[in-house]
Design a protein around this motif. Structure first.
Motif, PDB file in Angstrom:
ATOM      1  N   VAL A 118       0.865  -1.181   0.000  1.00 21.80           N
ATOM      2  CA  VAL A 118       0.000   0.000   0.000  1.00 21.80           C
ATOM      3  C   VAL A 118       0.898   1.227   0.000  1.00 21.80           C
ATOM      4  O   VAL A 118       1.691   1.421   0.913  1.00 21.80           O
ATOM      5  N   SER A 119       0.801   2.056  -1.036  1.00 22.86           N
ATOM      6  CA  SER A 119       1.646   3.249  -1.157  1.00 22.86           C
ATOM      7  C   SER A 119       0.795   4.495  -0.934  1.00 22.86           C
ATOM      8  O   SER A 119      -0.291   4.632  -1.508  1.00 22.86           O
ATOM      9  N   VAL A 120       1.313   5.411  -0.101  1.00 24.03           N
ATOM     10  CA  VAL A 120       0.501   6.481   0.484  1.00 24.03           C
ATOM     11  C   VAL A 120       0.982   7.863   0.048  1.00 24.03           C
ATOM     12  O   VAL A 120       2.174   8.148   0.057  1.00 24.03           O
ATOM     13  N   ASP A 121       0.050   8.729  -0.306  1.00 25.77           N
ATOM     14  CA  ASP A 121       0.290  10.166  -0.395  1.00 25.77           C
ATOM     15  C   ASP A 121      -0.237  10.824   0.874  1.00 25.77           C
ATOM     16  O   ASP A 121      -1.145  10.293   1.535  1.00 25.77           O
ATOM     17  N   TYR A 122       0.300  11.993   1.194  1.00 27.87           N
ATOM     18  CA  TYR A 122      -0.128  12.729   2.385  1.00 27.87           C
ATOM     19  C   TYR A 122      -0.025  14.215   2.092  1.00 27.87           C
ATOM     20  O   TYR A 122       0.612  14.637   1.117  1.00 27.87           O
ATOM     21  N   ARG A 123      -0.645  15.031   2.911  1.00 27.49           N
ATOM     22  CA  ARG A 123      -0.633  16.475   2.692  1.00 27.49           C
ATOM     23  C   ARG A 123       0.779  17.027   2.906  1.00 27.49           C
ATOM     24  O   ARG A 123       1.568  16.452   3.642  1.00 27.49           O
ATOM     25  N   MET A 124       1.072  18.158   2.263  1.00 28.07           N
ATOM     26  CA  MET A 124       2.436  18.660   2.175  1.00 28.07           C
ATOM     27  C   MET A 124       2.607  20.036   2.815  1.00 28.07           C
ATOM     28  O   MET A 124       1.643  20.771   3.028  1.00 28.07           O
ATOM     29  N   LEU A 125       3.878  20.354   3.094  1.00 28.81           N
ATOM     30  CA  LEU A 125       4.234  21.724   3.429  1.00 28.81           C
ATOM     31  C   LEU A 125       3.898  22.629   2.255  1.00 28.81           C
ATOM     32  O   LEU A 125       3.954  22.194   1.098  1.00 28.81           O
ATOM     33  N   PRO A 126       3.599  23.899   2.489  1.00 33.14           N
ATOM     34  CA  PRO A 126       3.587  24.566   3.792  1.00 33.14           C
ATOM     35  C   PRO A 126       2.253  24.460   4.542  1.00 33.14           C
ATOM     36  O   PRO A 126       2.156  24.864   5.689  1.00 33.14           O
ATOM     37  N   GLU A 127       1.235  23.904   3.878  1.00 28.25           N
ATOM     38  CA  GLU A 127      -0.084  23.865   4.520  1.00 28.25           C
ATOM     39  C   GLU A 127      -0.134  22.882   5.679  1.00 28.25           C
ATOM     40  O   GLU A 127      -0.891  23.079   6.632  1.00 28.25           O
ATOM     41  N   THR A 128       0.640  21.806   5.602  1.00 29.49           N
ATOM     42  CA  THR A 128       0.541  20.725   6.578  1.00 29.49           C
ATOM     43  C   THR A 128       1.922  20.409   7.131  1.00 29.49           C
ATOM     44  O   THR A 128       2.835  20.086   6.376  1.00 29.49           O
ATOM     45  N   ASP A 129       2.083  20.489   8.445  1.00 26.97           N
ATOM     46  CA  ASP A 129       3.405  20.293   9.050  1.00 26.97           C
ATOM     47  C   ASP A 129       3.673  18.801   9.278  1.00 26.97           C
ATOM     48  O   ASP A 129       2.764  17.967   9.150  1.00 26.97           O
ATOM     49  N   PRO A 130       4.914  18.431   9.629  1.00 28.77           N
ATOM     50  CA  PRO A 130       5.248  17.008   9.759  1.00 28.77           C
ATOM     51  C   PRO A 130       4.435  16.246  10.798  1.00 28.77           C
ATOM     52  O   PRO A 130       4.139  15.059  10.590  1.00 28.77           O
ATOM     53  N   LEU A 131       4.076  16.863  11.914  1.00 26.31           N
ATOM     54  CA  LEU A 131       3.243  16.141  12.878  1.00 26.31           C
ATOM     55  C   LEU A 131       1.871  15.813  12.276  1.00 26.31           C
ATOM     56  O   LEU A 131       1.332  14.723  12.490  1.00 26.31           O
ATOM     57  N   GLN A 132       1.311  16.737  11.533  1.00 22.53           N
ATOM     58  CA  GLN A 132       0.043  16.465  10.857  1.00 22.53           C
ATOM     59  C   GLN A 132       0.234  15.413   9.765  1.00 22.53           C
ATOM     60  O   GLN A 132      -0.648  14.581   9.528  1.00 22.53           O
ATOM     61  N   GLN A 133       1.375  15.461   9.090  1.00 20.02           N
ATOM     62  CA  GLN A 133       1.667  14.455   8.070  1.00 20.02           C
ATOM     63  C   GLN A 133       1.760  13.064   8.689  1.00 20.02           C
ATOM     64  O   GLN A 133       1.271  12.086   8.113  1.00 20.02           O
ATOM     65  N   ALA A 134       2.378  12.959   9.873  1.00 24.32           N
ATOM     66  CA  ALA A 134       2.405  11.672  10.575  1.00 24.32           C
ATOM     67  C   ALA A 134       0.983  11.209  10.879  1.00 24.32           C
ATOM     68  O   ALA A 134       0.672  10.010  10.783  1.00 24.32           O
ATOM     69  N   GLY A 135       0.114  12.152  11.214  1.00 22.06           N
ATOM     70  CA  GLY A 135      -1.284  11.810  11.416  1.00 22.06           C
ATOM     71  C   GLY A 135      -1.938  11.286  10.153  1.00 22.06           C
ATOM     72  O   GLY A 135      -2.754  10.349  10.202  1.00 22.06           O
ATOM     73  N   ASP A 136      -1.577  11.867   9.013  1.00 22.29           N
ATOM     74  CA  ASP A 136      -2.091  11.360   7.743  1.00 22.29           C
ATOM     75  C   ASP A 136      -1.653   9.921   7.506  1.00 22.29           C
ATOM     76  O   ASP A 136      -2.448   9.071   7.081  1.00 22.29           O
ATOM     77  N   VAL A 137      -0.371   9.636   7.766  1.00 22.57           N
ATOM     78  CA  VAL A 137       0.129   8.273   7.576  1.00 22.57           C
ATOM     79  C   VAL A 137      -0.616   7.306   8.495  1.00 22.57           C
ATOM     80  O   VAL A 137      -1.004   6.203   8.089  1.00 22.57           O
ATOM     81  N   HIS A 168      11.243   9.599   8.446  1.00 22.16           N
ATOM     82  CA  HIS A 168      10.998  10.366   9.664  1.00 22.16           C
ATOM     83  C   HIS A 168       9.582  10.131  10.164  1.00 22.16           C
ATOM     84  O   HIS A 168       9.349   9.916  11.365  1.00 22.16           O
ATOM     85  N   LEU A 169       8.600  10.149   9.256  1.00 16.00           N
ATOM     86  CA  LEU A 169       7.203  10.002   9.669  1.00 16.00           C
ATOM     87  C   LEU A 169       6.926   8.621  10.254  1.00 16.00           C
ATOM     88  O   LEU A 169       6.257   8.497  11.278  1.00 16.00           O
ATOM     89  N   VAL A 170       7.439   7.561   9.604  1.00 16.55           N
ATOM     90  CA  VAL A 170       7.174   6.224  10.139  1.00 16.55           C
ATOM     91  C   VAL A 170       7.953   5.989  11.434  1.00 16.55           C
ATOM     92  O   VAL A 170       7.468   5.294  12.343  1.00 16.55           O
ATOM     93  N   ALA A 171       9.153   6.576  11.551  1.00 20.24           N
ATOM     94  CA  ALA A 171       9.914   6.447  12.795  1.00 20.24           C
ATOM     95  C   ALA A 171       9.193   7.164  13.939  1.00 20.24           C
ATOM     96  O   ALA A 171       9.197   6.693  15.084  1.00 20.24           O
ATOM     97  N   LEU A 172       8.577   8.295  13.632  1.00 25.42           N
ATOM     98  CA  LEU A 172       7.831   9.028  14.652  1.00 25.42           C
ATOM     99  C   LEU A 172       6.636   8.210  15.137  1.00 25.42           C
ATOM    100  O   LEU A 172       6.382   8.105  16.343  1.00 25.42           O
TER     101      LEU A 172
END
Length: 308
Positions: A118-137, A168-172
């Motif tokens: 399963v390959s995932v897209d997620y929301r990007m900077l500058p609208e979405t910060d990395p913590l929110q991106q981790a939430g997307d994942v 970084h996101l999956v490690a978080l």
């Protein structure tokens, strides 16, 4: 694990040459730096539709309301119940779930073993910060777990794999499982982080660093700590393999620091240095050889949580 046979090698080679490059207008979508070649528009769809034998793709499934919250599911002909959730890199501001370097070789290897990818897209900077991106994942994982049985996979037998910013996101999420649970994700088997150099964000931001980290993590030390996988480590974190490029200055040092901190908490953490570039660590995973064998062996060694 056994060395991949000749048939799988042929599938890997075919997938490596057949996958699509970015569509027309890719310069305007920040695809620079991905090492991709141009393809005439007439050949793009044929290339995107080329898959390993027997694999079926279900594209652009929505796991959230935003148009970028989409995932692709790749279903092997003979699923074995295992699944990988794949998270692309791109500096938290670009990337694509269908990028050939992200998917092709990995899919050739894993689908031949019966693993759903399963390959995932997620929301990007500058609208979405990395913590929110981790939430997307995490939300994407929760969606995939809900649908896993229909794909031939067990919701409890997922492994997270991410490269660069995706690492970084999956490690978080690995370090702080509560982040995943907050978005409905259930326990997974483990995590493979492919060459993240952002495991201790607070340490990075306190020294000289590239501007991309300012774009991603801003100026608030509290945010730096919250976005640092090493500083978020908690008992109950999932087993993790940290692949790092020995050709980079900070990747392996941060991987070793993370692993040491994890082991002090009783968390399984292994470091796999590779004499490969940052890009090669991503793109070559799945090709026959010792590197792919080591990652596959780690995945195979992971115990499955209680079936969901």
């Amino acid at each position: 694990m056994a060395i991949i046979g000749v048939a799988v090698c042929m599938v890997a080679a075919a997938a490596a040459t057949a996958w699509a490059d970015p569509p027309a207008g890719w310069q305007d979508r920040a695809w620079r730096g991905e090492g991709l070649r141009r393809v005439h528009p007439a050949g793009q769809r044929a290339q995107r539709d080329a898959l390993p034998a027997g694999v079926r793709r279900i594209a652009d499934l929505a796991y959230g309301a935003d148009p970028t919250q989409r995932l692709d599911a790749y279903l092997p002909a003979r699923p074995n119940g295992e699944a990988v959730l794949l998270v692309h890199g791109g500096g938290w501001k670009r990337g694509d779930k269908a990028n050939r370097a992200v998917v092709a070789n990995k899919l050739a290897d894993w689908s031949a073993r019966g693993i759903v990818v399963v390959s995932v897209d997620y929301r990007m900077l500058p609208e979405t910060d990395p913590l929110q991106q981790a939430g997307d994942v995490a939300a994407a994982l929760a969606y995939a777990q809900r649908h896993a049985r229909g794909w031939g996979a067990d919701p409890a037998r997922f492994v997270l794999v991410g490269h660069s910013a995706g690492a970084h996101l999956v490690a978080l999420l690995d370090a702080a499982p509560a982040l995943g649970r907050a978005h409905g994700a259930r326990a997974w088997r483990g995590t493979v982080a492919l060459d993240s150099a952002a495991l201790d964000v607070a340490k990075i931001m306190g020294a000289r660093h590239p501007s991309l980290y300012d774009d991603a993590f801003g100026a608030d030390p509290a945010y730096w700590r919250a976005a640092s996988p090493t500083l978020r480590l908690a008992r109950g974190a999932h087993p993790i393999l940290l692949v790092c490029s020995s050709e980079r200055a900070n990747s392996c040092n941060q991987a070793r620091d993370f692993a040491s901190a994890a082991r002090r908490l009783g968390v399984r953490a292994e470091v796999l240095p590779q004499a490969l570039s940052h890009r090669e660590i991503n793109e070559s995973l799945g090709l026959p050889g010792a590197y792919t064998d080591a990652v596959d062996a780690f995945i195979a060694s992971l115990p499955a949580p209680a079936s969901a």
